[in-house]
Design a protein around this motif. Structure first.
Motif, PDB file in Angstrom:
ATOM      1  N   GLY A  90       0.826  -1.210   0.000  1.00 14.93           N
ATOM      2  CA  GLY A  90       0.000   0.000   0.000  1.00 14.93           C
ATOM      3  C   GLY A  90       0.855   1.254   0.000  1.00 14.93           C
ATOM      4  O   GLY A  90       1.811   1.355   0.773  1.00 14.93           O
ATOM      5  N   ALA A  91       0.521   2.210  -0.853  1.00 14.05           N
ATOM      6  CA  ALA A  91       1.303   3.451  -0.988  1.00 14.05           C
ATOM      7  C   ALA A  91       1.315   4.252   0.304  1.00 14.05           C
ATOM      8  O   ALA A  91       2.325   4.854   0.658  1.00 14.05           O
ATOM      9  CB  ALA A  91       0.750   4.301  -2.133  1.00 14.05           C
ATOM     10  N   ARG A  92       0.209   4.264   1.024  1.00 14.39           N
ATOM     11  CA  ARG A  92       0.140   5.035   2.273  1.00 14.39           C
ATOM     12  C   ARG A  92       0.305   4.152   3.497  1.00 14.39           C
ATOM     13  O   ARG A  92       0.987   4.526   4.442  1.00 14.39           O
ATOM     14  CB  ARG A  92      -1.184   5.780   2.365  1.00 14.39           C
ATOM     15  N   SER A  93      -0.316   2.978   3.481  1.00 14.95           N
ATOM     16  CA  SER A  93      -0.316   2.129   4.676  1.00 14.95           C
ATOM     17  C   SER A  93       0.966   1.324   4.842  1.00 14.95           C
ATOM     18  O   SER A  93       1.330   0.968   5.951  1.00 14.95           O
ATOM     19  CB  SER A  93      -1.502   1.159   4.626  1.00 14.95           C
ATOM     20  N   GLY A  94       1.609   0.994   3.713  1.00 13.89           N
ATOM     21  CA  GLY A  94       2.773   0.107   3.773  1.00 13.89           C
ATOM     22  C   GLY A  94       2.392  -1.351   3.983  1.00 13.89           C
ATOM     23  O   GLY A  94       3.255  -2.212   4.121  1.00 13.89           O
ATOM     24  N   LEU A  95       1.103  -1.649   3.979  1.00 15.31           N
ATOM     25  CA  LEU A  95       0.615  -3.017   4.199  1.00 15.31           C
ATOM     26  C   LEU A  95       0.377  -3.722   2.869  1.00 15.31           C
ATOM     27  O   LEU A  95       0.086  -3.085   1.860  1.00 15.31           O
ATOM     28  CB  LEU A  95      -0.701  -2.981   4.987  1.00 15.31           C
ATOM     29  N   PRO A  96       0.475  -5.059   2.867  1.00 10.74           N
ATOM     30  CA  PRO A  96       0.189  -5.800   1.628  1.00 10.74           C
ATOM     31  C   PRO A  96      -1.276  -5.637   1.239  1.00 10.74           C
ATOM     32  O   PRO A  96      -2.166  -5.736   2.083  1.00 10.74           O
ATOM     33  CB  PRO A  96       0.481  -7.252   1.987  1.00 10.74           C
ATOM     34  N   ARG A  97      -1.515  -5.371  -0.032  1.00 13.00           N
ATOM     35  CA  ARG A  97      -2.870  -5.215  -0.580  1.00 13.00           C
ATOM     36  C   ARG A  97      -3.046  -6.220  -1.705  1.00 13.00           C
ATOM     37  O   ARG A  97      -2.280  -6.219  -2.666  1.00 13.00           O
ATOM     38  CB  ARG A  97      -3.085  -3.791  -1.112  1.00 13.00           C
ATOM     39  N   ARG A  98      -4.066  -7.073  -1.566  1.00 16.04           N
ATOM     40  CA  ARG A  98      -4.340  -8.107  -2.576  1.00 16.04           C
ATOM     41  C   ARG A  98      -5.518  -7.672  -3.436  1.00 16.04           C
ATOM     42  O   ARG A  98      -6.581  -7.379  -2.910  1.00 16.04           O
ATOM     43  CB  ARG A  98      -4.630  -9.444  -1.897  1.00 16.04           C
ATOM     44  N   THR A  99      -5.287  -7.652  -4.740  1.00 22.62           N
ATOM     45  CA  THR A  99      -6.308  -7.187  -5.674  1.00 22.62           C
ATOM     46  C   THR A  99      -6.420  -8.146  -6.849  1.00 22.62           C
ATOM     47  O   THR A  99      -5.453  -8.342  -7.588  1.00 22.62           O
ATOM     48  CB  THR A  99      -5.944  -5.784  -6.214  1.00 22.62           C
TER      49      THR A  99
END
Length: 157
Positions: A57-66
């Motif tokens: 994630g650009a802001r969160s820094g967390l992995p984002r699955r899409t």
């Protein structure tokens, strides 16, 4: 019969109604089925080839699955089209890749590390033609929005 069925799916997916409903339904179903089948099945891949992109994630820094439709390339990579179903804003996953191009895709049950590159200029023009040939409704999506739809090339790392 498949060809006429494919044309019907393309016609429906190019509509504004589909653009309103699909972003809420298709990714949720894809995530659930992908998780339940341990990465082996994406429902939307019955219409188009698909990957599940895991990006930071650009802001969160967390992995984002899409879950995303993709255009497989002969060299073993993929084109991703940031169409957002023809809605005005860029999809969040494109911002994630711009900030953090190192990502991973789940492709046919395998996790593959990739590097994303935003395409510009002539390279983008060639890729856009390939994407339109592969899935003509992308032209309807582009016609509905003022922004230039982002195209990314994913290459294996």
């Amino acid at each position: 019969m498949r060809l006429s069925g494919e044309r019907l799916v393309q016609k429906v997916s190019a509509t504004r109604a589909f653009a309103r409903i699909a972003p809420h339904v298709v990714p949720a179903l894809d995530r659930a089925v992908h998780r339940l089948t341990r990465g082996k099945v994406l429902l939307s891949a019955r219409m188009l080839p698909g990957v599940v992109l895991t990006a930071t994630g650009a802001r969160s820094g967390l992995p984002r699955r899409t879950p995303l439709a993709c255009v497989p390339e002969k060299e073993g990579g993929w084109l991703l089209v940031g169409s957002n179903f023809g809605r005005p804003g860029h999809p969040a996953w494109t911002g994630n890749l711009l900030k953090n191009p190192e990502a991973e895709v789940s492709w046919r049950g395998r996790d593959i590390p990739v590097r994303a590159r935003l395409l510009t200029g002539e390279e983008r023009a060639l890729a856009w033609r390939a994407a339109l040939e592969f899935w003509p409704p992308y032209a309807a999506y582009q016609a509905r929005v003022a922004r230039e739809i982002r195209l990314f090339r994913l290459e294996r790392r």
